[in-house]
Write an enzyme that holds these catalytic residues in place. Structure first.
Site, PDB file in Angstrom:
ATOM      1  N   THR A  39       0.834  -1.207   0.000  1.00  0.00           N
ATOM      2  CA  THR A  39       0.000   0.000   0.000  1.00  0.00           C
ATOM      3  C   THR A  39       0.867   1.254   0.000  1.00  0.00           C
ATOM      4  OG1 THR A  39      -1.656  -1.229   1.225  1.00  0.00           O
ATOM      5  CG2 THR A  39      -1.897   1.153   1.223  1.00  0.00           C
ATOM      6  N   HIS A  41       1.904   1.778  -3.427  1.00  0.00           N
ATOM      7  CA  HIS A  41       0.792   2.377  -4.200  1.00  0.00           C
ATOM      8  C   HIS A  41       0.726   3.875  -3.960  1.00  0.00           C
ATOM      9  CE1 HIS A  41      -1.037  -1.075  -5.923  1.00  0.00           C
ATOM     10  NE2 HIS A  41      -1.373  -1.637  -4.779  1.00  0.00           N
ATOM     11  N   HIS A  89       2.647   1.892   8.411  1.00  0.00           N
ATOM     12  CA  HIS A  89       1.737   1.303   9.415  1.00  0.00           C
ATOM     13  C   HIS A  89       2.206  -0.056   9.914  1.00  0.00           C
ATOM     14  CE1 HIS A  89       0.343  -0.007   5.421  1.00  0.00           C
ATOM     15  NE2 HIS A  89       0.197  -1.173   6.036  1.00  0.00           N
TER      16      HIS A  89
HETATM   17 ZN   LIG Z   1       0.220  -2.987   5.054  1.00  0.00          ZN
END
Ligand SMILES: [Zn+2]
Ligand SMILES: NC(=O)c1ccc[n+]([C@@H]2O[C@H](COP(=O)([O-])OP(=O)(O)OC[C@H]3O[C@@H](n4cnc5c(N)ncnc54)[C@H](O)[C@@H]3O)[C@@H](O)[C@H]2O)c1
Length: 338
Positions: free
Chosen positions: A39, A42, A60
């Site tokens: 992510t 991305h 995260h």
């Molecule tokens: Zn992740």
């Protein structure tokens, strides 16, 4: 302190800023490691510019040590090793039926609000899970993606002795494979990247390339014709959607882990014909984090081999550029104190 920021247009900055005191209900974490997630890549590619608030600190998948405690926080103390479950479910409503991890107004910390790719990070105390003192903080940075895998396997209802086919041997697919094997499944990984196939084999898995062999025939041979009890779709591509309904046996369960941003064709006839089930799986719940923490603490699975690089936070631009150039690596960790 040092903080990184995604500035848009495939670029990160590293800035110096004041260390902030934690607000009421928050703690300040001295971040040890922050893993790079698909992510995050991305976001770097600009594919989430509509959603993120540029300039933004992302990240995260982290581990760290509590450095300061805000007013009203009683369950944690300075020096505690912790990980954050980056789900801000403060907007939960009764209509969410208690499923806070997929509630309508869920905010993902590190996407919708500042993340962990900085030296110090203030977060609400309700997101924290305490680790044992002896926990390795590098491995602990894998707890977030491992929790995804634990959730996927839990929702699949997998039991010992069943055959699981994992479509896609990226970081998430490999973690799903590890958790499924740990639960007693016979695991077959299907992957097209030769480097990742070798890596999966090194990790002790039966890994095959569906563009070189007939995967359905292979799984049939391995299962006395029964085919897979559980299929995890972790590749996120149309060929995986095409084969998932073929490789699943009667009453097989297919877990949709991959995030398909667009509607895609799926052979629904097979759901009728073989009484298949399709199970959606999104992030994790508290119990998945607890299980992932127990697995990392026990350290009996080849987690260390998942970490293919550790880089200082100040190299963030180079790290993302290199991930683009070389898609073979698995998990890159940013050392947030360097
Ligand atoms: Zn992740
Ligand atoms: N459900 C969730 O909450 C959740 C959480 C994290 C990630 N994800 C999703 O899980 C997916 C996997 O994540 P990742 O970080 O491992 O991604 P990744 O892109 O690194 O891994 C996908 C793998 O699939 C392989 N692949 C491509 N075509 C294939 C094919 N035809 N057959 C078999 N394998 C093929 C690729 O070579 C790659 O290794 C992504 O779609 C990601 O968005 C979902």
């Amino acid at each position: 302190m040092k903080a990184t920021r995604y500035e848009g247009n495939k670029s990160f900055s590293v800035i110096e800023k004041e260390i902030e005191a934690p607000s009421e209900g928050e703690v300040r974490i001295k971040v040890a490691y922050s893993g790079v997630c698909g992510t995050d890549v991305h976001i770097y590619h600009g594919m989430m510019d509509q959603r993120v608030d540029i300039p933004v600190t992302i990240g995260h998948e982290m581990s760290g040590v509590i450095d300061a405690i805000g007013a009203g926080v009683t369950d944690f103390g300075v020096g505690d090793k912790v990980v954050v479950r980056p789900l801000d479910d403060r907007g939960v409503k009764p209509s969410d039926k208690g499923f806070n991890h997929v509630c309508e107004d869920l905010k993902f910390i590190g996407i919708d609000s500042p993340g962990s790719m900085q030296q110090y990070w203030n977060v609400p105390a309700f997101t924290l899970h305490k680790l044992k003192e002896e926990t390795d903080l590098k491995l602990a940075a894998l707890i977030e993606p491992l929790s995804v895998a634990v959730h996927d396997v839990r929702l699949s209802g997998l039991v010992s002795g069943e055959t699981a086919v994992v479509l896609g041997g990226g970081p998430i697919g490999l973690l799903v494979a590890m958790v499924a094997k740990d639960a007693g499944a016979n695991v077959i990984i299907s992957e097209v990247n030769p480097v990742r196939i070798s890596k999966a084999k090194e990790l002790g898995f039966d890994a095959v390339n569906p563009t070189e062999i007939d995967l359905v025939q292979y799984v049939r041979e391995q299962t006395d014709g029964r085919l897979a009890d559980v299929v995890f779709e972790v590749a996120g591509v149309q060929p995986a959607l095409d084969i998932m309904t073929e490789v699943a046996g009667i009453r097989g369960r297919i877990v949709m882990v991959a995030i398909h941003g667009q509607p895609k064709p799926v052979n629904l006839f097979k759901f009728f014909w073989k009484e298949l089930k399709l199970i959606g799986a999104r992030v994790y719940e508290k119990e998945d984090y607890e299980k992932a923490i127990a697995l990392i603490t026990a350290n009996e699975l080849p987690f260390e081999d998942m970490i293919t690089d550790v880089q200082p936070l100040s190299n963030i631009q180079e790290v993302f550029e290199n991930i683009d150039k070389n898609p073979n690596g698995l998990k890159v960790l940013m050392d947030c104190q360097q």
